[in-house]
Design an enzyme around this catalytic site. Structure first.
Site, mmCIF file in Angstrom:
data_model
loop_
_atom_site.group_PDB
_atom_site.id
_atom_site.type_symbol
_atom_site.label_atom_id
_atom_site.label_comp_id
_atom_site.label_asym_id
_atom_site.label_seq_id
_atom_site.Cartn_x
_atom_site.Cartn_y
_atom_site.Cartn_z
ATOM 1 N N ASN A 193 34.486 39.942 49.472
ATOM 2 C CA ASN A 193 35.849 40.190 49.943
ATOM 3 C C ASN A 193 36.798 39.776 48.825
ATOM 4 O O ASN A 193 37.020 38.592 48.600
ATOM 5 C CB ASN A 193 36.080 39.354 51.220
ATOM 6 C CG ASN A 193 37.518 39.385 51.684
ATOM 7 O OD1 ASN A 193 38.333 40.180 51.199
ATOM 8 N ND2 ASN A 193 37.849 38.522 52.630
ATOM 9 N N TRP A 194 37.331 40.771 48.150
ATOM 10 C CA TRP A 194 38.167 40.486 46.971
ATOM 11 C C TRP A 194 39.547 39.945 47.341
ATOM 12 O O TRP A 194 40.266 39.475 46.474
ATOM 13 C CB TRP A 194 38.350 41.757 46.136
ATOM 14 C CG TRP A 194 37.122 42.248 45.433
ATOM 15 C CD1 TRP A 194 35.810 42.025 45.786
ATOM 16 C CD2 TRP A 194 37.086 43.051 44.253
ATOM 17 N NE1 TRP A 194 34.982 42.651 44.902
ATOM 18 C CE2 TRP A 194 35.736 43.293 43.938
ATOM 19 C CE3 TRP A 194 38.075 43.605 43.431
ATOM 20 C CZ2 TRP A 194 35.342 44.051 42.844
ATOM 21 C CZ3 TRP A 194 37.685 44.366 42.344
ATOM 22 C CH2 TRP A 194 36.332 44.581 42.050
ATOM 23 N N LYS A 195 39.923 40.103 48.604
ATOM 24 C CA LYS A 195 41.266 39.684 49.046
ATOM 25 C C LYS A 195 42.330 40.355 48.162
ATOM 26 O O LYS A 195 42.104 41.459 47.690
ATOM 27 C CB LYS A 195 41.384 38.162 49.064
ATOM 28 C CG LYS A 195 40.214 37.533 49.842
ATOM 29 C CD LYS A 195 40.405 36.110 50.213
ATOM 30 C CE LYS A 195 39.165 35.629 50.979
ATOM 31 N NZ LYS A 195 39.300 34.293 51.505
ATOM 32 N N HIS A 197 39.379 39.494 59.899
ATOM 33 C CA HIS A 197 39.266 38.328 59.008
ATOM 34 C C HIS A 197 40.279 37.260 59.456
ATOM 35 O O HIS A 197 41.378 37.586 59.883
ATOM 36 C CB HIS A 197 39.531 38.742 57.562
ATOM 37 C CG HIS A 197 39.206 37.653 56.597
ATOM 38 N ND1 HIS A 197 40.071 36.612 56.342
ATOM 39 C CD2 HIS A 197 38.096 37.411 55.861
ATOM 40 C CE1 HIS A 197 39.499 35.779 55.477
ATOM 41 N NE2 HIS A 197 38.301 36.247 55.168
ATOM 42 N N GLU A 211 42.220 35.409 57.890
ATOM 43 C CA GLU A 211 43.532 35.478 57.231
ATOM 44 C C GLU A 211 44.418 36.527 57.896
ATOM 45 O O GLU A 211 45.632 36.396 57.961
ATOM 46 C CB GLU A 211 43.352 35.751 55.728
ATOM 47 C CG GLU A 211 42.860 34.489 55.020
ATOM 48 C CD GLU A 211 42.040 34.741 53.770
ATOM 49 O OE1 GLU A 211 42.072 35.855 53.220
ATOM 50 O OE2 GLU A 211 41.339 33.796 53.343
ATOM 51 N N GLU A 222 32.608 32.959 60.050
ATOM 52 C CA GLU A 222 33.365 32.268 59.007
ATOM 53 C C GLU A 222 34.230 31.181 59.632
ATOM 54 O O GLU A 222 35.342 31.459 60.093
ATOM 55 C CB GLU A 222 34.267 33.256 58.273
ATOM 56 C CG GLU A 222 33.528 34.388 57.589
ATOM 57 C CD GLU A 222 34.344 34.973 56.457
ATOM 58 O OE1 GLU A 222 33.848 34.984 55.328
ATOM 59 O OE2 GLU A 222 35.490 35.402 56.701
ATOM 60 N N GLY A 245 37.700 29.216 51.485
ATOM 61 C CA GLY A 245 38.548 28.931 50.335
ATOM 62 C C GLY A 245 38.801 27.446 50.119
ATOM 63 O O GLY A 245 39.669 27.070 49.335
ATOM 64 N N SER A 261 33.227 29.513 51.492
ATOM 65 C CA SER A 261 32.847 28.727 50.305
ATOM 66 C C SER A 261 31.395 28.904 49.882
ATOM 67 O O SER A 261 30.755 27.963 49.394
ATOM 68 C CB SER A 261 33.187 27.239 50.508
ATOM 69 O OG SER A 261 34.587 27.080 50.673
ATOM 70 N N GLY A 307 34.108 35.206 49.408
ATOM 71 C CA GLY A 307 35.471 35.389 48.916
ATOM 72 C C GLY A 307 35.548 35.036 47.441
ATOM 73 O O GLY A 307 35.105 35.797 46.582
ATOM 74 N N GLY A 308 36.064 33.864 47.142
ATOM 75 C CA GLY A 308 36.312 33.434 45.757
ATOM 76 C C GLY A 308 35.196 33.744 44.768
ATOM 77 O O GLY A 308 35.449 34.278 43.693
#
Ligand code: PGA
Length: 256
Positions: free
Chosen positions: A9-11, A94, A96, A170, A176, A217, A238-239
């Protein structure tokens, strides 16, 4: 046997130029791991460029959100039909989106229904906040998100017999933060809450066939611990998915 699944997930990161560069570097390493279903989810603006780079590879492409209507006066929104021309997957619900953009179990459900009709594979995200976790509400919250998010979904299989959607557990406090859940903590929720909730919605073979990922994470160093658990079918990353070495290592670790 559920095929391992890893999605990045590149966000809101990467311009088209940056996306092209990262994907070009990533493709050879990811393609070498045929046992794993791999999906990249760049921002909308980079989908077309990344689709071109993934053509002829076994790497899938996904979006990070979509609207539930097929078309209409919804300024700034993107429909399932628009996505279906470019990609095969879409992340829905998601945390977010739930936290910053008012996504609810009801809107997630509308989106899931429409995505499935359009032939997209939704990656449906569920997970409790830190506050809910500390209040002992994890099971209640996650079970509700699964039941409401997937309400009215008729089949857990698509027309080719693959699972028609994927779930990502998640915990919000792990996203994150660098503070991943423990593998056993993730299994408690996946096997103890999510799989049973799926059994209420679908018959046993169908409920067993649905892939359930862990997200929060995950990185190159901790991924193998999660994938050592037979109940964890992969990861939503993610990251670390924006880092060539880390993401490649995660995908390799999923080929257990
Ligand atoms: P993270 O994000 O890997 O950076 O924690 C996961 C996600 O938001 O899907």
């Amino acid at each position: 046997m559920r095929k391992p699944f890893v999605a990045g997930n590149w966000k809101m990161f990467k311009t088209v130029g940056e996306a092209r560069q990262l994907v070009s570097e990533m493709v050879p390493g990811l393609q070498a791991v045929a046992e794993v279903e791999k999906v990249l989810c760049p921002p909308f603006t980079a989908l077309l460029a990344v689709a071109a780079l993934l053509e002829g590879t076994d790497i899938g492409l996904g979006a990070q959100n979509m609207h539930w209507e097929l078309s209409g006066a919804y300024t700034g929104e993107i429909s399932s039909a628009m996505l279906a021309e470019l990609c095969q997957y879409v992340i829905l619900g998601h945390s977010e989106r739930r936290m910053y953009f008012g996504e609810t179990d009801e809107t997630v459900n509308r989106k899931v229904q429409v995505a499935l009709k359009q032939g997209l594979t939704p990656i449906v995200c569920v997970g409790e906040t830190l506050q809910e976790n500390e209040a002992g509400q994890t099971a209640e919250v996650v079970s509700r998100q699964v039941r409401k998010g997937l309400a009215g979904v008729a089949s857990a299989f698509d027309s080719s017999g693959n699972s028609s959607f994927v779930i990502a557990y998640e915990p919000v406090w792990a996203i994150g933060t660098g503070r991943a859940a423990t593998a056993s903590g993730a299994v408690d929720v996946i096997a103890g809450v999510i799989r049973p909730a799926l059994s209420v919605l679908f018959d046993r073979p169908a409920a067993q066939a649905i892939r359930i990922l862990y997200g929060g994470s995950v990185n190159g160093s901790n991924a193998a611990e999660f994938f050592a658990e037979s109940e964890i079918d992969g990861a939503l990353v993610g990251g670390a998915c924006l880092k060539l070495a880390d993401f490649t290592q995660i995908v390799r670790a999923a080929a257990r």
